[in-house]
Scaffold this motif. Structure first.
Motif, PDB file in Angstrom:
ATOM      1  N   ALA A 121      29.224  31.985  36.765  1.00 17.50           N
ATOM      2  CA  ALA A 121      29.296  32.268  35.332  1.00 17.50           C
ATOM      3  C   ALA A 121      27.994  32.856  34.792  1.00 17.50           C
ATOM      4  O   ALA A 121      28.006  33.592  33.812  1.00 17.50           O
ATOM      5  CB  ALA A 121      29.638  30.986  34.571  1.00 17.50           C
ATOM      6  N   ARG A 122      26.884  32.551  35.454  1.00 18.88           N
ATOM      7  CA  ARG A 122      25.582  32.990  34.959  1.00 18.88           C
ATOM      8  C   ARG A 122      25.265  34.432  35.324  1.00 18.88           C
ATOM      9  O   ARG A 122      24.412  35.065  34.712  1.00 18.88           O
ATOM     10  CB  ARG A 122      24.493  32.073  35.519  1.00 18.88           C
ATOM     11  CG  ARG A 122      23.138  32.246  34.840  1.00 18.88           C
ATOM     12  CD  ARG A 122      22.148  31.234  35.355  1.00 18.88           C
ATOM     13  NE  ARG A 122      20.936  31.249  34.564  1.00 18.88           N
ATOM     14  CZ  ARG A 122      19.853  30.523  34.814  1.00 18.88           C
ATOM     15  NH1 ARG A 122      19.853  29.703  35.857  1.00 18.88           N
ATOM     16  NH2 ARG A 122      18.796  30.585  34.053  1.00 18.88           N
ATOM     17  N   MET A 123      25.944  34.973  36.324  1.00 20.30           N
ATOM     18  CA  MET A 123      25.619  36.323  36.785  1.00 20.30           C
ATOM     19  C   MET A 123      25.729  37.345  35.666  1.00 20.30           C
ATOM     20  O   MET A 123      26.643  37.307  34.840  1.00 20.30           O
ATOM     21  CB  MET A 123      26.547  36.715  37.938  1.00 20.30           C
ATOM     22  CG  MET A 123      26.226  38.078  38.524  1.00 20.30           C
ATOM     23  SD  MET A 123      27.401  38.535  39.827  1.00 20.30           S
ATOM     24  CE  MET A 123      26.843  40.210  40.148  1.00 20.30           C
ATOM     25  N   VAL A 162      15.556  33.258  47.466  1.00 22.34           N
ATOM     26  CA  VAL A 162      15.276  34.223  46.399  1.00 22.34           C
ATOM     27  C   VAL A 162      16.561  34.622  45.685  1.00 22.34           C
ATOM     28  O   VAL A 162      17.592  34.872  46.323  1.00 22.34           O
ATOM     29  CB  VAL A 162      14.590  35.479  46.980  1.00 22.34           C
ATOM     30  CG1 VAL A 162      14.190  36.428  45.858  1.00 22.34           C
ATOM     31  CG2 VAL A 162      13.374  35.098  47.824  1.00 22.34           C
ATOM     32  N   ASP A 163      16.491  34.702  44.350  1.00 18.34           N
ATOM     33  CA  ASP A 163      17.600  35.223  43.549  1.00 18.34           C
ATOM     34  C   ASP A 163      17.548  36.743  43.518  1.00 18.34           C
ATOM     35  O   ASP A 163      16.497  37.337  43.212  1.00 18.34           O
ATOM     36  CB  ASP A 163      17.510  34.716  42.108  1.00 18.34           C
ATOM     37  CG  ASP A 163      18.012  33.299  41.939  1.00 18.34           C
ATOM     38  OD1 ASP A 163      18.893  32.890  42.707  1.00 18.34           O
ATOM     39  OD2 ASP A 163      17.512  32.599  41.037  1.00 18.34           O
ATOM     40  N   ALA A 164      18.660  37.394  43.814  1.00 16.33           N
ATOM     41  CA  ALA A 164      18.750  38.849  43.694  1.00 16.33           C
ATOM     42  C   ALA A 164      18.832  39.236  42.218  1.00 16.33           C
ATOM     43  O   ALA A 164      19.278  38.443  41.376  1.00 16.33           O
ATOM     44  CB  ALA A 164      19.982  39.353  44.443  1.00 16.33           C
ATOM     45  N   PRO A 165      18.392  40.443  41.864  1.00 15.14           N
ATOM     46  CA  PRO A 165      18.498  40.904  40.475  1.00 15.14           C
ATOM     47  C   PRO A 165      19.917  40.709  39.924  1.00 15.14           C
ATOM     48  O   PRO A 165      20.903  41.019  40.591  1.00 15.14           O
ATOM     49  CB  PRO A 165      18.126  42.385  40.569  1.00 15.14           C
ATOM     50  CG  PRO A 165      17.185  42.452  41.729  1.00 15.14           C
ATOM     51  CD  PRO A 165      17.742  41.455  42.723  1.00 15.14           C
ATOM     52  N   GLY A 166      19.973  40.174  38.717  1.00  9.95           N
ATOM     53  CA  GLY A 166      21.258  39.943  38.059  1.00  9.95           C
ATOM     54  C   GLY A 166      21.899  38.617  38.373  1.00  9.95           C
ATOM     55  O   GLY A 166      22.920  38.276  37.778  1.00  9.95           O
ATOM     56  N   HIS A 167      21.312  37.835  39.288  1.00 10.82           N
ATOM     57  CA  HIS A 167      21.895  36.578  39.743  1.00 10.82           C
ATOM     58  C   HIS A 167      20.961  35.408  39.457  1.00 10.82           C
ATOM     59  O   HIS A 167      19.741  35.561  39.421  1.00 10.82           O
ATOM     60  CB  HIS A 167      22.149  36.626  41.251  1.00 10.82           C
ATOM     61  CG  HIS A 167      23.134  37.659  41.682  1.00 10.82           C
ATOM     62  ND1 HIS A 167      22.866  39.013  41.650  1.00 10.82           N
ATOM     63  CD2 HIS A 167      24.401  37.537  42.185  1.00 10.82           C
ATOM     64  CE1 HIS A 167      23.917  39.679  42.099  1.00 10.82           C
ATOM     65  NE2 HIS A 167      24.849  38.815  42.430  1.00 10.82           N
ATOM     66  N   GLY A 168      21.549  34.217  39.285  1.00 10.46           N
ATOM     67  CA  GLY A 168      20.749  33.012  39.126  1.00 10.46           C
ATOM     68  C   GLY A 168      19.722  33.140  38.013  1.00 10.46           C
ATOM     69  O   GLY A 168      20.025  33.605  36.916  1.00 10.46           O
ATOM     70  N   GLU A 169      18.480  32.742  38.303  1.00 10.11           N
ATOM     71  CA  GLU A 169      17.412  32.845  37.314  1.00 10.11           C
ATOM     72  C   GLU A 169      16.917  34.272  37.147  1.00 10.11           C
ATOM     73  O   GLU A 169      16.105  34.547  36.256  1.00 10.11           O
ATOM     74  CB  GLU A 169      16.257  31.922  37.694  1.00 10.11           C
ATOM     75  CG  GLU A 169      16.598  30.442  37.560  1.00 10.11           C
ATOM     76  CD  GLU A 169      15.403  29.550  37.810  1.00 10.11           C
ATOM     77  OE1 GLU A 169      14.272  30.055  37.834  1.00 10.11           O
ATOM     78  OE2 GLU A 169      15.610  28.337  37.989  1.00 10.11           O
ATOM     79  N   ALA A 170      17.408  35.183  37.999  1.00  9.32           N
ATOM     80  CA  ALA A 170      17.086  36.608  37.857  1.00  9.32           C
ATOM     81  C   ALA A 170      18.196  37.348  37.116  1.00  9.32           C
ATOM     82  O   ALA A 170      18.318  38.564  37.223  1.00  9.32           O
ATOM     83  CB  ALA A 170      16.868  37.238  39.225  1.00  9.32           C
ATOM     84  N   HIS A 171      19.011  36.609  36.354  1.00  9.55           N
ATOM     85  CA  HIS A 171      20.162  37.231  35.695  1.00  9.55           C
ATOM     86  C   HIS A 171      19.744  38.311  34.703  1.00  9.55           C
ATOM     87  O   HIS A 171      20.522  39.233  34.422  1.00  9.55           O
ATOM     88  CB  HIS A 171      21.025  36.174  34.992  1.00  9.55           C
ATOM     89  CG  HIS A 171      20.314  35.406  33.940  1.00  9.55           C
ATOM     90  ND1 HIS A 171      20.302  35.775  32.621  1.00  9.55           N
ATOM     91  CD2 HIS A 171      19.565  34.275  34.018  1.00  9.55           C
ATOM     92  CE1 HIS A 171      19.584  34.902  31.922  1.00  9.55           C
ATOM     93  NE2 HIS A 171      19.128  33.983  32.741  1.00  9.55           N
ATOM     94  N   PHE A 214      27.191  37.804  46.767  1.00  6.57           N
ATOM     95  CA  PHE A 214      27.543  38.341  45.456  1.00  6.57           C
ATOM     96  C   PHE A 214      28.075  37.248  44.532  1.00  6.57           C
ATOM     97  O   PHE A 214      28.950  36.471  44.906  1.00  6.57           O
ATOM     98  CB  PHE A 214      28.601  39.431  45.648  1.00  6.57           C
ATOM     99  CG  PHE A 214      29.220  39.947  44.382  1.00  6.57           C
ATOM    100  CD1 PHE A 214      28.464  40.640  43.458  1.00  6.57           C
ATOM    101  CD2 PHE A 214      30.574  39.758  44.135  1.00  6.57           C
ATOM    102  CE1 PHE A 214      29.046  41.133  42.292  1.00  6.57           C
ATOM    103  CE2 PHE A 214      31.166  40.241  42.989  1.00  6.57           C
ATOM    104  CZ  PHE A 214      30.398  40.930  42.055  1.00  6.57           C
ATOM    105  N   SER A 215      27.517  37.202  43.331  1.00  7.96           N
ATOM    106  CA  SER A 215      27.900  36.327  42.220  1.00  7.96           C
ATOM    107  C   SER A 215      27.429  34.884  42.368  1.00  7.96           C
ATOM    108  O   SER A 215      27.679  34.062  41.484  1.00  7.96           O
ATOM    109  CB  SER A 215      29.406  36.335  41.957  1.00  7.96           C
ATOM    110  OG  SER A 215      30.070  35.386  42.753  1.00  7.96           O
ATOM    111  N   PHE A 216      26.727  34.555  43.452  1.00  6.95           N
ATOM    112  CA  PHE A 216      26.153  33.217  43.577  1.00  6.95           C
ATOM    113  C   PHE A 216      24.642  33.316  43.351  1.00  6.95           C
ATOM    114  O   PHE A 216      24.195  34.209  42.641  1.00  6.95           O
ATOM    115  CB  PHE A 216      26.537  32.598  44.919  1.00  6.95           C
ATOM    116  CG  PHE A 216      28.007  32.304  45.009  1.00  6.95           C
ATOM    117  CD1 PHE A 216      28.543  31.205  44.357  1.00  6.95           C
ATOM    118  CD2 PHE A 216      28.865  33.134  45.714  1.00  6.95           C
ATOM    119  CE1 PHE A 216      29.906  30.936  44.411  1.00  6.95           C
ATOM    120  CE2 PHE A 216      30.224  32.873  45.775  1.00  6.95           C
ATOM    121  CZ  PHE A 216      30.747  31.772  45.126  1.00  6.95           C
TER     122      PHE A 216
END
Length: 258
Positions: free
Chosen positions: A172-174, A49-58, A26-28
């Motif tokens: 911060a990106r989440m 893989v980035d989870a929805p809402g995180h990283g490039e999947a923000h 969570f949040s990374f």
């Protein structure tokens, strides 16, 4: 397809074709796997893989357990994976348990995983720790000071400066909606009746220095829902892929290659 980093197997790999599908806490973001992916790619293809809402999947919506699991299933299907190991950390440990269970097919997963690796996972049922931790996080300003505190609170071993800064950036990106959805709903979703027991061979990795998601909690809330589980431990805190990438990759390699 969710944003991902695809690290191919090195030419001398002993297990051609097997893929590790890894995700983060969570949040990374998937970047927490940068250091561990290098040794793992000596044996496997590593898809982080980035989870929805995180990283490039923000900006990717869908933050319920079913929506996140379905997004991972669609990504795995699009990659055409048939011989792969699911590797989930913390929050995505709950997602990967759902995918590896009988619920996975109903969420669109075409081929079940060969094995499952869970790293300090969130249990299939409700989150632990009472109301204080979610309340504290929900009230977070999510600024640079909070980012540093969040990372430091979840690590026992010192991180290299670039790793620490990267973790703060990902925090911060989440997406704030994803942050709120996990704290208000995701941690309380109970999938035990829909998913347990999970019959896929599983490696459960606990962190000796993790006060919340450590061995006692995992034995009580996670292990009872796994039919075929091996438990291993690493001397660090919650952020295992960033704190102890070499030790982690060694455990995963031995398990996934067997």
């Amino acid at each position: 397809m969710l944003p991902l980093t695809d690290t191919p197997q090195q030419p001398h790999a002993k297990h051609p074709g097997r893929t590790l599908v890894t995700s983060h806490s969570f949040s990374f973001a998937r970047r927490e796997w940068i250091e561990a992916s290098a040794p793992l790619s000596e044996q496997f293809r590593v898809v982080a893989v980035d989870a929805p809402g995180h990283g490039e999947a923000h900006a990717v919506p869908g933050y319920t357990m079913a929506e996140m699991a379905a997004a991972f299933a669609a990504t795995i299907n699009e990659l055409g994976l048939t011989d792969y190991v699911l590797v989930g950390h913390s929050m995505t440990g709950k997602v990967m348990q759902i995918l590896a269970s009988r619920a996975g097919a109903g969420l669109g997963l075409a081929h079940p995983p060969a094995k499952l690796v869970l790293i300090t996972p969130t249990p299939l049922g409700q989150e632990v720790g009472g109301e204080d931790l979610p309340r504290e996080l929900f009230e977070s300003r999510r600024d640079r000071t909070d980012a540093r505190k969040f990372v430091l609170d979840r690590t026992a071993l010192p991180l290299e400066p670039e790793v620490f800064d990267r973790a703060c950036e990902d925090y911060a990106r989440m997406n704030r909606k994803a942050w709120d959805a996990w704290l208000k709903e995701g941690i309380y979703e109970d999938w035990t009746e829909r998913a347990a027991p999970i019959d896929v061979e599983t490696l459960l990795i606990v962190a000796d220095g993790d006060p919340t998601w450590g061995l006692e909690m995992q034995k009580k809330l996670t292990v009872p829902h796994l039919s075929n589980v091996t438990i291993a431990s690493i001397d660090c805190d919650h952020q295992v892929p960033m704190e102890a990438p070499q030790a982690l990759s060694g455990l995963i390699t031995a398990f996934a290659a067997a």
